[in-house]
Design a protein around this motif. Structure first.
Motif, PDB file in Angstrom:
ATOM      1  N   ALA A  35      -6.518  55.859 -11.177  1.00  0.00           N
ATOM      2  CA  ALA A  35      -5.085  55.789 -10.875  1.00  0.00           C
ATOM      3  C   ALA A  35      -4.698  54.378 -10.419  1.00  0.00           C
ATOM      4  N   ALA A  36      -5.537  53.747  -9.591  1.00  0.00           N
ATOM      5  CA  ALA A  36      -5.269  52.377  -9.146  1.00  0.00           C
ATOM      6  C   ALA A  36      -5.301  51.423 -10.332  1.00  0.00           C
ATOM      7  N   MET A  37      -6.228  51.658 -11.232  1.00  0.00           N
ATOM      8  CA  MET A  37      -6.333  50.817 -12.423  1.00  0.00           C
ATOM      9  C   MET A  37      -5.107  50.993 -13.319  1.00  0.00           C
ATOM     10  N   GLU A  38      -4.683  52.228 -13.519  1.00  0.00           N
ATOM     11  CA  GLU A  38      -3.504  52.489 -14.348  1.00  0.00           C
ATOM     12  C   GLU A  38      -2.261  51.837 -13.761  1.00  0.00           C
ATOM     13  N   LEU A  39      -2.126  51.864 -12.443  1.00  0.00           N
ATOM     14  CA  LEU A  39      -0.997  51.215 -11.793  1.00  0.00           C
ATOM     15  C   LEU A  39      -0.997  49.715 -12.095  1.00  0.00           C
ATOM     16  N   GLN A  40      -2.149  49.092 -11.969  1.00  0.00           N
ATOM     17  CA  GLN A  40      -2.236  47.656 -12.220  1.00  0.00           C
ATOM     18  C   GLN A  40      -2.025  47.343 -13.696  1.00  0.00           C
ATOM     19  N   LEU A  41      -2.478  48.207 -14.574  1.00  0.00           N
ATOM     20  CA  LEU A  41      -2.266  47.999 -16.009  1.00  0.00           C
ATOM     21  C   LEU A  41      -0.782  48.077 -16.361  1.00  0.00           C
ATOM     22  N   LYS A  42      -0.042  48.957 -15.704  1.00  0.00           N
ATOM     23  CA  LYS A  42       1.415  49.024 -15.936  1.00  0.00           C
ATOM     24  C   LYS A  42       2.085  47.724 -15.515  1.00  0.00           C
ATOM     25  N   ARG A  43       1.595  47.142 -14.433  1.00  0.00           N
ATOM     26  CA  ARG A  43       2.124  45.839 -13.998  1.00  0.00           C
ATOM     27  C   ARG A  43       1.814  44.761 -15.027  1.00  0.00           C
ATOM     28  N   LEU A  44       0.605  44.804 -15.581  1.00  0.00           N
ATOM     29  CA  LEU A  44       0.224  43.828 -16.604  1.00  0.00           C
ATOM     30  C   LEU A  44       1.081  43.964 -17.852  1.00  0.00           C
ATOM     31  N   GLU A  45       1.428  45.186 -18.210  1.00  0.00           N
ATOM     32  CA  GLU A  45       2.273  45.392 -19.388  1.00  0.00           C
ATOM     33  C   GLU A  45       3.635  44.732 -19.217  1.00  0.00           C
ATOM     34  N   GLN A  46       4.102  44.644 -17.987  1.00  0.00           N
ATOM     35  CA  GLN A  46       5.417  44.069 -17.724  1.00  0.00           C
ATOM     36  C   GLN A  46       5.385  42.563 -17.469  1.00  0.00           C
ATOM     37  N   ALA A  47       4.366  42.083 -16.762  1.00  0.00           N
ATOM     38  CA  ALA A  47       4.349  40.664 -16.359  1.00  0.00           C
ATOM     39  C   ALA A  47       2.921  40.124 -16.261  1.00  0.00           C
ATOM     40  N   PRO A  48       2.221  39.996 -17.370  1.00  0.00           N
ATOM     41  CA  PRO A  48       0.828  39.547 -17.298  1.00  0.00           C
ATOM     42  C   PRO A  48       0.664  38.085 -16.882  1.00  0.00           C
ATOM     43  N   LEU A  49       1.680  37.278 -17.062  1.00  0.00           N
ATOM     44  CA  LEU A  49       1.570  35.867 -16.707  1.00  0.00           C
ATOM     45  C   LEU A  49       1.777  35.620 -15.214  1.00  0.00           C
ATOM     46  N   LEU A  50       2.058  36.674 -14.490  1.00  0.00           N
ATOM     47  CA  LEU A  50       2.249  36.584 -13.044  1.00  0.00           C
ATOM     48  C   LEU A  50       0.966  36.201 -12.316  1.00  0.00           C
ATOM     49  N   TYR A  51      -0.171  36.560 -12.876  1.00  0.00           N
ATOM     50  CA  TYR A  51      -1.449  36.356 -12.207  1.00  0.00           C
ATOM     51  C   TYR A  51      -2.097  35.053 -12.675  1.00  0.00           C
ATOM     52  N   ALA A  52      -2.824  34.422 -11.770  1.00  0.00           N
ATOM     53  CA  ALA A  52      -3.373  33.080 -12.009  1.00  0.00           C
ATOM     54  C   ALA A  52      -4.556  33.089 -12.970  1.00  0.00           C
ATOM     55  N   GLU A  53      -4.705  31.960 -13.647  1.00  0.00           N
ATOM     56  CA  GLU A  53      -5.886  31.739 -14.466  1.00  0.00           C
ATOM     57  C   GLU A  53      -7.051  31.407 -13.543  1.00  0.00           C
ATOM     58  N   VAL A  54      -8.187  32.052 -13.785  1.00  0.00           N
ATOM     59  CA  VAL A  54      -9.392  31.766 -13.006  1.00  0.00           C
ATOM     60  C   VAL A  54     -10.381  30.953 -13.828  1.00  0.00           C
ATOM     61  N   ILE A  55     -10.245  31.041 -15.125  1.00  0.00           N
ATOM     62  CA  ILE A  55     -10.981  30.262 -16.109  1.00  0.00           C
ATOM     63  C   ILE A  55      -9.910  29.881 -17.134  1.00  0.00           C
ATOM     64  N   PRO A  56      -9.950  28.700 -17.721  1.00  0.00           N
ATOM     65  CA  PRO A  56      -8.903  28.372 -18.692  1.00  0.00           C
ATOM     66  C   PRO A  56      -8.714  29.476 -19.741  1.00  0.00           C
ATOM     67  N   GLY A  57      -7.508  29.998 -19.817  1.00  0.00           N
ATOM     68  CA  GLY A  57      -7.174  31.044 -20.773  1.00  0.00           C
ATOM     69  C   GLY A  57      -7.478  32.456 -20.308  1.00  0.00           C
ATOM     70  N   ILE A  58      -8.128  32.610 -19.141  1.00  0.00           N
ATOM     71  CA  ILE A  58      -8.496  33.928 -18.611  1.00  0.00           C
ATOM     72  C   ILE A  58      -7.849  34.112 -17.246  1.00  0.00           C
ATOM     73  N   ARG A  59      -7.169  35.229 -17.090  1.00  0.00           N
ATOM     74  CA  ARG A  59      -6.493  35.549 -15.830  1.00  0.00           C
ATOM     75  C   ARG A  59      -7.198  36.727 -15.158  1.00  0.00           C
ATOM     76  N   ARG A  60      -6.902  36.874 -13.870  1.00  0.00           N
ATOM     77  CA  ARG A  60      -7.485  37.988 -13.114  1.00  0.00           C
ATOM     78  C   ARG A  60      -6.416  38.598 -12.220  1.00  0.00           C
ATOM     79  N   THR A  61      -6.425  39.912 -12.172  1.00  0.00           N
ATOM     80  CA  THR A  61      -5.609  40.643 -11.217  1.00  0.00           C
ATOM     81  C   THR A  61      -6.531  41.587 -10.459  1.00  0.00           C
TER      82      THR A  61
END
Length: 98
Positions: A35-61
């Motif tokens: 359920a926690a994962m699904e919640l975060q995935l819904k956020r990613l569907e709306q605004a994936p660029l909100l989270y920082a890159e940790v490796i060039p081209g790769i982001r983490r939430t």
């Protein structure tokens, strides 16, 4: 604009392993992890660029309540979830670790 999600086989495997581990710790906890994962995935569907890159081209939430991070890449309208890693794992070794 809503983004589409795609999971690597690795991310699917890691999600299943984490769910199983939590379920063994306490019945129902594995479902809470999902359920926690699904919640975060819904956020990613709306605004994936909100989270920082940790490796060039790769982001983490980070997941709420659970010490896991979702590593992903954004390509066009696609969010490709590459890995689901516990925070205790060294992110500098990712993506080499299996």
């Amino acid at each position: 604009m809503a983004f589409r999600l795609k999971f690597s086989s690795r991310a699917l495997r890691e999600t299943g392993e984490a769910q199983e581990w939590y379920e063994l710790q306490s019945p129902g906890l594995g479902e809470e992890f999902i359920a926690a994962m699904e919640l975060q995935l819904k956020r990613l569907e709306q605004a994936p660029l909100l989270y920082a890159e940790v490796i060039p081209g790769i982001r983490r939430t980070l997941l709420p309540r659970f010490p896991y991070g979702l590593f992903y890449a954004v390509r066009g309208d696609l969010v490709h979830v590459l890995a689901v890693l516990h925070d205790a794992r060294n992110p500098n070794r990712w993506p080499q670790t299996s």
